[in-house]
Design a protein around this motif. Sequence first.
Motif, PDB file in Angstrom:
ATOM      1  N   ARG A  17     -43.006  18.808  15.701  1.00  0.00           N
ATOM      2  CA  ARG A  17     -42.990  20.254  15.521  1.00  0.00           C
ATOM      3  C   ARG A  17     -41.902  20.839  16.396  1.00  0.00           C
ATOM      4  O   ARG A  17     -41.403  20.193  17.310  1.00  0.00           O
ATOM      5  CB  ARG A  17     -44.340  20.883  15.913  1.00  0.00           C
ATOM      6  CG  ARG A  17     -45.496  20.473  15.037  1.00  0.00           C
ATOM      7  CD  ARG A  17     -45.368  21.128  13.657  1.00  0.00           C
ATOM      8  NE  ARG A  17     -46.499  20.846  12.810  1.00  0.00           N
ATOM      9  CZ  ARG A  17     -46.486  19.961  11.825  1.00  0.00           C
ATOM     10  NH1 ARG A  17     -45.419  19.252  11.578  1.00  0.00           N
ATOM     11  NH2 ARG A  17     -47.550  19.780  11.087  1.00  0.00           N
ATOM     12  N   SER A  18     -41.549  22.092  16.147  1.00  0.00           N
ATOM     13  CA  SER A  18     -40.510  22.735  16.951  1.00  0.00           C
ATOM     14  C   SER A  18     -41.069  23.076  18.335  1.00  0.00           C
ATOM     15  O   SER A  18     -42.277  23.233  18.521  1.00  0.00           O
ATOM     16  CB  SER A  18     -40.012  24.006  16.268  1.00  0.00           C
ATOM     17  OG  SER A  18     -41.024  24.992  16.297  1.00  0.00           O
ATOM     18  N   GLU A  19     -40.156  23.194  19.294  1.00  0.00           N
ATOM     19  CA  GLU A  19     -40.569  23.570  20.641  1.00  0.00           C
ATOM     20  C   GLU A  19     -41.233  24.942  20.633  1.00  0.00           C
ATOM     21  O   GLU A  19     -42.205  25.182  21.360  1.00  0.00           O
ATOM     22  CB  GLU A  19     -39.370  23.582  21.578  1.00  0.00           C
ATOM     23  CG  GLU A  19     -38.830  22.206  21.871  1.00  0.00           C
ATOM     24  CD  GLU A  19     -37.632  22.262  22.800  1.00  0.00           C
ATOM     25  OE1 GLU A  19     -37.699  22.993  23.816  1.00  0.00           O
ATOM     26  OE2 GLU A  19     -36.641  21.583  22.511  1.00  0.00           O
ATOM     27  N   CYS A  20     -40.722  25.833  19.800  1.00  0.00           N
ATOM     28  CA  CYS A  20     -41.277  27.182  19.711  1.00  0.00           C
ATOM     29  C   CYS A  20     -42.733  27.136  19.237  1.00  0.00           C
ATOM     30  O   CYS A  20     -43.588  27.835  19.772  1.00  0.00           O
ATOM     31  CB  CYS A  20     -40.427  28.031  18.770  1.00  0.00           C
ATOM     32  SG  CYS A  20     -40.971  29.736  18.634  1.00  0.00           S
ATOM     33  N   ALA A  21     -43.016  26.309  18.241  1.00  0.00           N
ATOM     34  CA  ALA A  21     -44.384  26.197  17.719  1.00  0.00           C
ATOM     35  C   ALA A  21     -45.320  25.647  18.789  1.00  0.00           C
ATOM     36  O   ALA A  21     -46.445  26.140  18.958  1.00  0.00           O
ATOM     37  CB  ALA A  21     -44.402  25.306  16.487  1.00  0.00           C
TER      38      ALA A  21
END
Length: 92
Positions: A17-21
């Motif tokens: 998953r993305s770091e933001c998520a």
Amino acid sequence: MKTAGWSTRRVAGQVDRSECAVRNCWEQGSREGTHARKTGSGATRKTTRREDRRIVRQALVDPTGTRSTIQADVGVAIVPQTISRHLADENL
């Protein structure tokens, strides 16, 4: 993973998953306490509610009976600890 000290980047790579998520989920969990287990999670039941009641009833009918005799009477393949737990839940 975050509670174990992993970085957001490392967790994101591990769960794809993305770091933001990952950061958003971590912040929301910290803020709302949503890290608790959801209803219905965990191991599947090995006995039905009816079998649970029968375990308790067998213990009430024969207080000197052993876990193995209760298991034989109920006719369900469960470990003795399950019987003990059901009886403890009923304060027996």
